[in-house]
Design a protein around this motif. Structure first.
Motif, PDB file in Angstrom:
ATOM      1  N   THR A  17     -23.919  44.282 -39.371  1.00  0.00           N
ATOM      2  CA  THR A  17     -25.026  43.218 -39.397  1.00  0.00           C
ATOM      3  C   THR A  17     -24.505  42.326 -40.258  1.00  0.00           C
ATOM      4  OG1 THR A  17     -26.488  44.234 -40.563  1.00  0.00           O
ATOM      5  CG2 THR A  17     -27.099  45.299 -38.528  1.00  0.00           C
ATOM      6  N   GLN A  32     -10.073  34.077 -25.316  1.00  0.00           N
ATOM      7  CA  GLN A  32     -10.302  34.930 -26.477  1.00  0.00           C
ATOM      8  C   GLN A  32      -9.184  35.147 -27.304  1.00  0.00           C
ATOM      9  OE1 GLN A  32     -12.856  38.077 -27.905  1.00  0.00           O
ATOM     10  NE2 GLN A  32     -12.231  39.564 -26.072  1.00  0.00           N
ATOM     11  N   ASP A  51     -14.339  32.814 -30.474  1.00  0.00           N
ATOM     12  CA  ASP A  51     -16.071  33.015 -31.193  1.00  0.00           C
ATOM     13  C   ASP A  51     -16.567  33.704 -32.167  1.00  0.00           C
ATOM     14  OD1 ASP A  51     -15.762  30.543 -29.254  1.00  0.00           O
ATOM     15  OD2 ASP A  51     -17.324  31.583 -27.714  1.00  0.00           O
ATOM     16  N   VAL A  52     -17.060  33.928 -33.107  1.00  0.00           N
ATOM     17  CA  VAL A  52     -17.644  34.379 -33.315  1.00  0.00           C
ATOM     18  C   VAL A  52     -19.510  33.937 -33.958  1.00  0.00           C
ATOM     19  CG1 VAL A  52     -16.320  35.465 -35.125  1.00  0.00           C
ATOM     20  CG2 VAL A  52     -17.088  33.146 -35.824  1.00  0.00           C
ATOM     21  N   TYR A  53     -20.250  34.208 -34.291  1.00  0.00           N
ATOM     22  CA  TYR A  53     -21.495  33.937 -34.242  1.00  0.00           C
ATOM     23  C   TYR A  53     -21.895  32.850 -35.137  1.00  0.00           C
ATOM     24  CZ  TYR A  53     -23.204  35.525 -39.298  1.00  0.00           C
ATOM     25  OH  TYR A  53     -22.665  35.935 -40.008  1.00  0.00           O
ATOM     26  N   TYR A  54     -21.229  32.049 -36.306  1.00  0.00           N
ATOM     27  CA  TYR A  54     -21.196  30.654 -36.417  1.00  0.00           C
ATOM     28  C   TYR A  54     -20.756  29.684 -35.972  1.00  0.00           C
ATOM     29  CZ  TYR A  54     -17.867  33.084 -39.072  1.00  0.00           C
ATOM     30  OH  TYR A  54     -16.865  33.343 -40.087  1.00  0.00           O
ATOM     31  N   SER A  55     -19.532  30.388 -34.969  1.00  0.00           N
ATOM     32  CA  SER A  55     -18.532  29.241 -34.564  1.00  0.00           C
ATOM     33  C   SER A  55     -18.109  29.564 -33.465  1.00  0.00           C
ATOM     34  CB  SER A  55     -17.435  29.170 -35.905  1.00  0.00           C
ATOM     35  OG  SER A  55     -17.068  27.522 -35.229  1.00  0.00           O
ATOM     36  N   HIS A  56     -18.322  28.013 -32.791  1.00  0.00           N
ATOM     37  CA  HIS A  56     -17.607  28.832 -30.611  1.00  0.00           C
ATOM     38  C   HIS A  56     -16.772  27.702 -30.606  1.00  0.00           C
ATOM     39  CE1 HIS A  56     -22.829  30.651 -31.616  1.00  0.00           C
ATOM     40  NE2 HIS A  56     -21.382  31.481 -30.035  1.00  0.00           N
ATOM     41  N   THR A  79     -15.795  38.888 -39.700  1.00  0.00           N
ATOM     42  CA  THR A  79     -16.789  39.772 -38.191  1.00  0.00           C
ATOM     43  C   THR A  79     -15.558  40.747 -37.367  1.00  0.00           C
ATOM     44  OG1 THR A  79     -16.940  38.739 -36.780  1.00  0.00           O
ATOM     45  CG2 THR A  79     -18.582  38.012 -38.152  1.00  0.00           C
ATOM     46  N   LYS A 106     -15.713  28.698 -26.895  1.00  0.00           N
ATOM     47  CA  LYS A 106     -16.062  27.952 -25.655  1.00  0.00           C
ATOM     48  C   LYS A 106     -16.024  26.604 -25.607  1.00  0.00           C
ATOM     49  CE  LYS A 106     -21.020  28.214 -23.775  1.00  0.00           C
ATOM     50  NZ  LYS A 106     -22.960  28.677 -24.340  1.00  0.00           N
TER      51      LYS A 106
END
Length: 510
Positions: free
Chosen positions: A119, A428, A414-419, A75, A422
């Motif tokens: 997207t 980052q 972080d990417v949208y499916y793993s954090h 991403t 955080k």
């Protein structure tokens, strides 16, 4: 007359190095990969320089380390200024065809923020011409299925559920609902043969990508029952996942967070809950998917034989990254473990038949593929490239200054499916690690977390971290210095060989 030269770059997905018969996996049935190993050189110590898919393919296809191309995670965009294999091939007169995918997010400065490619997980890398698309969202494959008359379910991915209404998603010996004749592997193969037959006798370059043995780990008939779970290699892991988690906070994050659903369509439960029997069944299915790809390659190779093109074709077989397969209680490609980074590399060079069938132990990296191909075609390797041509090694002329260790990286922002960023309370740009590894030691340096050191001679499974042991402080210091020196030596250098002066612009080769 100038000799015709073709290049077939085969890039499979998630195929780890120890699932190659020539490297010890005698339980596998892969006659076509075996042929490549007999007629070419198999590289024993080969790694991808980054994981997961997007960063790995960025390194493979730009010849740059993660620290230089900076497409650091799936991403994350790839800077448009970078040279890549597709662009470089155009510079030597080839129209580079691509089947499959590259998982490349475009540079946002070259398009609109509303570009639908943003997207997606990734799209096609600039410079290549797609002749068999998978992306976006596997639409090329699903459209092919529909055109073949296959009734797609409402949720298209349900084709990878186990056959039978009473089937339970998860590790299983049942076949997938899609048949081998209509699998994604069959789709890529048909696209390859269509392209090659259409090309005729004109020189060509083909990036032939296969999605397998990437999950979901379910194989079509007859590959679902080709291997017995009891014949699969045992896992390399501690008795309990918490024992592994105690080694490092990043490892603990993944051990607690990875679910089975990304690997078995529709499944629930955590990866760390998988029992040995389920892991062996998963490995048997993984092996079946490998044999399916191998059978498909046989069709492509048969065409090259029938048209007398084999003798004029450089064949490179490799993967983007590996797969944990339950080792260290993990699934996927993450972190710093060998299972994620060690990948196959086999090169069949028709100009270097004297070394056919040999196993090469020199340290090689995915960034070496681009310069090897461009060098073989007589082109100039881009100045910024971090890899080196394998041509001399293929000819038995290993350079005296060849690398003395492997170097690879991982970015866990972080990417949208793993954090993990955080969860670990990091910025980052602090979420990175690099590995320096040779025959004896493996050192893992983190930007903002404690380091790791493994004695590979006495602890090949990498269970005991020695970085905090005062008796190994000298080793930690030496390998930390190696990592720093390696990064400094490979800092971005596109223009650093130019000089201005009283006589104008000069270019220095050394």
């Amino acid at each position: 007359m100038v000799r015709k030269r073709n290049v077939l770059l085969i890039v499979v997905d998630q195929w780890r190095a120890d699932f190659v018969p020539a490297l010890g996996a005698g339980f596998l049935k892969t006659p076509n990969l075996d042929r490549l190993c007999r007629e070419g050189v198999t590289f024993r110590n080969h790694v991808t320089t980054a994981v997961p898919c997007g960063p790995a393919r960025a390194s493979l296809l730009t010849g740059l380390y993660l620290m230089n191309h900076r497409a650091v995670q799936n991403t994350v965009p790839l800077d448009a200024r970078h040279m890549n294999l597709g662009k470089a091939l155009r510079g030597v007169g080839y129209d580079p065809a691509l089947i499959g995918y590259t998982t490349t997010v475009p540079d946002p400065r070259t398009t609109s923020a509303k570009d639908p490619r943003f997207t997606l997980l990734g799209d096609l890398m600039e410079g290549f011409r797609s002749v068999g698309a998978f992306e976006p969202s596997m639409e090329g494959y699903f459209g092919w299925l529909a055109q073949k008359g296959y009734p797609l379910p409402e949720n298209r991915e349900d084709i990878w559920l186990p056959e039978g209404e009473d089937a339970v998603p998860g590790a299983t010996d049942r076949p997938s609902r899609i048949t081998a004749e209509l699998s994604d592997t069959a789709y890529f193969t048909e696209r390859a043969l269509t392209y090659l037959k259409g090309r005729g006798t004109k020189p060509w370059f083909l990036h032939l990508g296969y999605w397998r043995p990437h999950p979901p780990f379910i194989a079509p008939e007859p590959y679902n029952r080709m291997y017995r779970p009891e014949d699969m290699p045992a896992t390399v892991r501690s008795e309990h996942w918490r024992d592994e988690a105690a080694q490092h906070p990043l490892l603990e994050f993944y051990l607690r967070g990875i679910g089975q659903g990304s690997f078995f369509h529709g499944a629930g439960g955590a990866a760390n809950e998988m029992e040995e029997a389920s892991i062996r069944q998963m490995r048997a299915t993984y092996a079946g998917l490998i044999s399916e790809v191998d059978a498909a390659l046989g069709e492509v190779f048969a065409h090259l034989d029938a048209t007398d093109q084999w003798k004029d074709t450089l064949i490179v077989f490799t993967s983007d990254h590996g797969e944990q397969l339950g080792d260290h209680h993990l699934l996927g490609k993450i972190g710093f473990h060998d299972e994620s980074f060690r990948i196959p590399l086999v090169v069949v060079d028709p100009d270097a038949c004297d070394r056919a069938g040999q196993i090469e132990s020199s340290f090689t990296e995915s960034v070496d593929v681009l310069p090897t191909i461009i060098d073989w075609l007589g082109g100039e390797v881009p100045r910024a490239c971090d890899g080196r041509s394998l041509g001399p090694i293929l000819r038995g002329e290993k350079p005296a200054d060849w690398r003395e260790h492997l170097f690879y990286e991982y970015d866990f922002r972080d990417v949208y499916y793993s954090h993990p960023q955080k969860e670990l309370g990091l910025g980052q740009d602090d979420c990175s690690l690099c590995v320096v590894q040779d025959e004896r030691w493996k050192y893992v340096h983190f930007a903002a977390l404690p380091p790791l050191l493994f004695d590979l001679g006495n602890d090949p499974g990498q269970f005991r971290n020695l970085a905090d042991d005062p008796a190994h402080a000298v080793v930690v210091a030496e390998y930390a210095q190696r990592a720093l020196s390696h990064r400094m030596r490979h800092a971005e250098r596109t223009l650093t060989h130019f000089r201005s002066g009283p006589e104008g612009l000069q270019e220095k080769s050394r």
